[in-house]
Motif scaffolding. Structure first.
Motif, PDB file in Angstrom:
ATOM      1  N   UNK A   1      -7.126  -9.971   9.480  1.00  0.00           N
ATOM      2  CA  UNK A   1      -8.437 -10.587   9.259  1.00  0.00           C
ATOM      3  C   UNK A   1      -8.879 -10.413   7.809  1.00  0.00           C
ATOM      4  N   UNK A   2      -8.622  -9.240   7.248  1.00  0.00           N
ATOM      5  CA  UNK A   2      -8.945  -9.019   5.833  1.00  0.00           C
ATOM      6  C   UNK A   2      -8.103  -9.929   4.955  1.00  0.00           C
ATOM      7  N   UNK A   3      -6.847 -10.101   5.346  1.00  0.00           N
ATOM      8  CA  UNK A   3      -5.946 -10.978   4.578  1.00  0.00           C
ATOM      9  C   UNK A   3      -6.440 -12.414   4.581  1.00  0.00           C
ATOM     10  N   UNK A   4      -7.166 -12.822   5.619  1.00  0.00           N
ATOM     11  CA  UNK A   4      -7.697 -14.180   5.712  1.00  0.00           C
ATOM     12  C   UNK A   4      -9.167 -14.263   5.322  1.00  0.00           C
ATOM     13  N   UNK A   5      -9.732 -13.162   4.850  1.00  0.00           N
ATOM     14  CA  UNK A   5     -11.165 -13.146   4.556  1.00  0.00           C
ATOM     15  C   UNK A   5     -11.472 -13.946   3.288  1.00  0.00           C
TER      16      UNK A   5
ATOM     17  N   UNK B   1     -13.374 -12.755   0.870  1.00  0.00           N
ATOM     18  CA  UNK B   1     -13.627 -11.820  -0.228  1.00  0.00           C
ATOM     19  C   UNK B   1     -12.317 -11.560  -0.961  1.00  0.00           C
ATOM     20  N   UNK B   2     -12.221 -12.065  -2.166  1.00  0.00           N
ATOM     21  CA  UNK B   2     -10.951 -12.045  -2.894  1.00  0.00           C
ATOM     22  C   UNK B   2     -10.454 -10.632  -3.173  1.00  0.00           C
ATOM     23  N   UNK B   3     -11.368  -9.700  -3.424  1.00  0.00           N
ATOM     24  CA  UNK B   3     -10.941  -8.332  -3.747  1.00  0.00           C
ATOM     25  C   UNK B   3     -10.225  -7.694  -2.560  1.00  0.00           C
TER      26      UNK B   3
ATOM     27  N   UNK C   1      -6.214  -6.710  -1.900  1.00  0.00           N
ATOM     28  CA  UNK C   1      -5.705  -5.401  -1.490  1.00  0.00           C
ATOM     29  C   UNK C   1      -4.813  -5.519  -0.257  1.00  0.00           C
ATOM     30  N   UNK C   2      -5.257  -6.322   0.709  1.00  0.00           N
ATOM     31  CA  UNK C   2      -4.451  -6.508   1.923  1.00  0.00           C
ATOM     32  C   UNK C   2      -3.122  -7.183   1.590  1.00  0.00           C
ATOM     33  N   UNK C   3      -3.151  -8.156   0.701  1.00  0.00           N
ATOM     34  CA  UNK C   3      -1.919  -8.831   0.313  1.00  0.00           C
ATOM     35  C   UNK C   3      -0.973  -7.886  -0.410  1.00  0.00           C
ATOM     36  N   UNK C   4      -1.531  -7.033  -1.287  1.00  0.00           N
ATOM     37  CA  UNK C   4      -0.700  -6.072  -2.007  1.00  0.00           C
ATOM     38  C   UNK C   4      -0.017  -5.109  -1.040  1.00  0.00           C
ATOM     39  N   UNK C   5      -0.752  -4.651  -0.040  1.00  0.00           N
ATOM     40  CA  UNK C   5      -0.171  -3.748   0.969  1.00  0.00           C
ATOM     41  C   UNK C   5       0.970  -4.433   1.710  1.00  0.00           C
ATOM     42  N   UNK C   6       0.720  -5.657   2.169  1.00  0.00           N
ATOM     43  CA  UNK C   6       1.730  -6.376   2.944  1.00  0.00           C
ATOM     44  C   UNK C   6       2.958  -6.670   2.097  1.00  0.00           C
ATOM     45  N   UNK C   7       2.743  -7.102   0.852  1.00  0.00           N
ATOM     46  CA  UNK C   7       3.873  -7.422  -0.027  1.00  0.00           C
ATOM     47  C   UNK C   7       4.704  -6.179  -0.310  1.00  0.00           C
ATOM     48  N   UNK C   8       4.039  -5.049  -0.526  1.00  0.00           N
ATOM     49  CA  UNK C   8       4.774  -3.818  -0.845  1.00  0.00           C
ATOM     50  C   UNK C   8       5.646  -3.377   0.324  1.00  0.00           C
ATOM     51  N   UNK C   9       5.080  -3.303   1.516  1.00  0.00           N
ATOM     52  CA  UNK C   9       5.835  -2.761   2.637  1.00  0.00           C
ATOM     53  C   UNK C   9       6.825  -3.767   3.218  1.00  0.00           C
ATOM     54  N   UNK C  10       6.602  -5.053   2.999  1.00  0.00           N
ATOM     55  CA  UNK C  10       7.591  -6.041   3.433  1.00  0.00           C
ATOM     56  C   UNK C  10       8.647  -6.289   2.375  1.00  0.00           C
ATOM     57  N   UNK C  11       8.340  -5.951   1.138  1.00  0.00           N
ATOM     58  CA  UNK C  11       9.250  -6.251   0.040  1.00  0.00           C
ATOM     59  C   UNK C  11      10.098  -5.093  -0.427  1.00  0.00           C
TER      60      UNK C  11
END
Length: 242
Positions: free
Chosen positions: A40-44, A46-48, A52-62
């Protein structure tokens, strides 16, 4: 089959299987709790927070899961003093808890991305219709959007669970007594390659069991989507054309 070998090391290998299931299911269940808020935060809007949610997902998936396990287990030892002062060193000195922590952080990222994709693929008109009716956001999310998204995400989530099960063998590198660690220990003492065949069969049985359970769950949850023609009624136009 070497019955003496089975008698000596079979119980230890089965004990390792139980540890593997505990590791995978615990991390998957905890991950499911945090995956939805992250999606939900990833789709929110609020860009900030979205960043952060995108950075978390990219790090642990990448990054490799093995590297994440090493980073948490061995990296924690580099800041032992700080962790001790915070009162959490007892957690990071335990290999099993570190493995659960690493697997949980990893599966949260994958589950969140699966849910985000499922929510994003829903027709925009449903949200607009709910807003036009004045429905609360919580009602719109939990009673309209989320049930549909979960059905769409069901099969990818099952695949993620199976991948986590197979990746659990990585926990053996930090001496977690799971299935692969127990198998390596049995081989180091017996030098009989047969124990690895046993481990492969056990992994295959666990994966197939999860696949079949997930298939039954998917069939049950999607039963309302299957078209049924009752006796004495005319089939639909689509069926007539077919």
């Amino acid at each position: 089959m070497n019955t003496e070998l089975l008698a000596n090391y079979g119980p230890k290998i089965l004990s390792g299987m139980i540890v593997t299931l505990q590791l995978v299911l615990t991390s998957a269940l905890i991950g499911a709790i945090f995956a939805l808020p992250l999606a939900l935060i990833r789709n929110s809007r609020f860009s900030f927070f979205r960043g952060l949610a995108k950075a978390y997902i990219v790090f642990f998936r990448g990054t490799p899961l093995l590297g994440q396990v090493f980073l948490i287990y061995y990296g924690a030892g580099q800041i032992r003093g700080e962790l001790t002062s915070l009162g959490v060193w007892w957690f990071f000195r335990d290999a099993y808890l570190c493995a659960i922590f690493a697997f949980t952080l990893n599966t949260i990222a994958y589950q969140a991305e699966i849910l985000r994709g499922a929510l994003s693929s829903l027709p925009r008109g449903q949200l607009e219709a709910a807003n036009s009716l004045g429905l609360p956001r919580a009602t719109t999310l939990f009673q309209i959007l989320l049930p549909q998204a979960l059905i769409m995400a069901l099969r990818p989530l099952g695949n993620e669970l199976i991948l986590s099960l197979k990746a659990s063998a990585l926990a053996s590198v930090i001496t977690v007594p799971e299935l692969m660690q127990a198998t390596k220990l049995a081989f180091s003492r017996s030098f009989d390659f047969q124990v690895y065949i046993w481990a492969a069969v056990i992994y295959l049985v666990m994966v197939e069991t999860i696949r079949r359970i997930w298939g039954v769950l998917e069939w049950y949850l999607t039963r309302h989507l299957r078209h049924r023609v009752t006796p004495g009624t005319q089939p639909s136009i689509a069926l007539q054309k077919a």
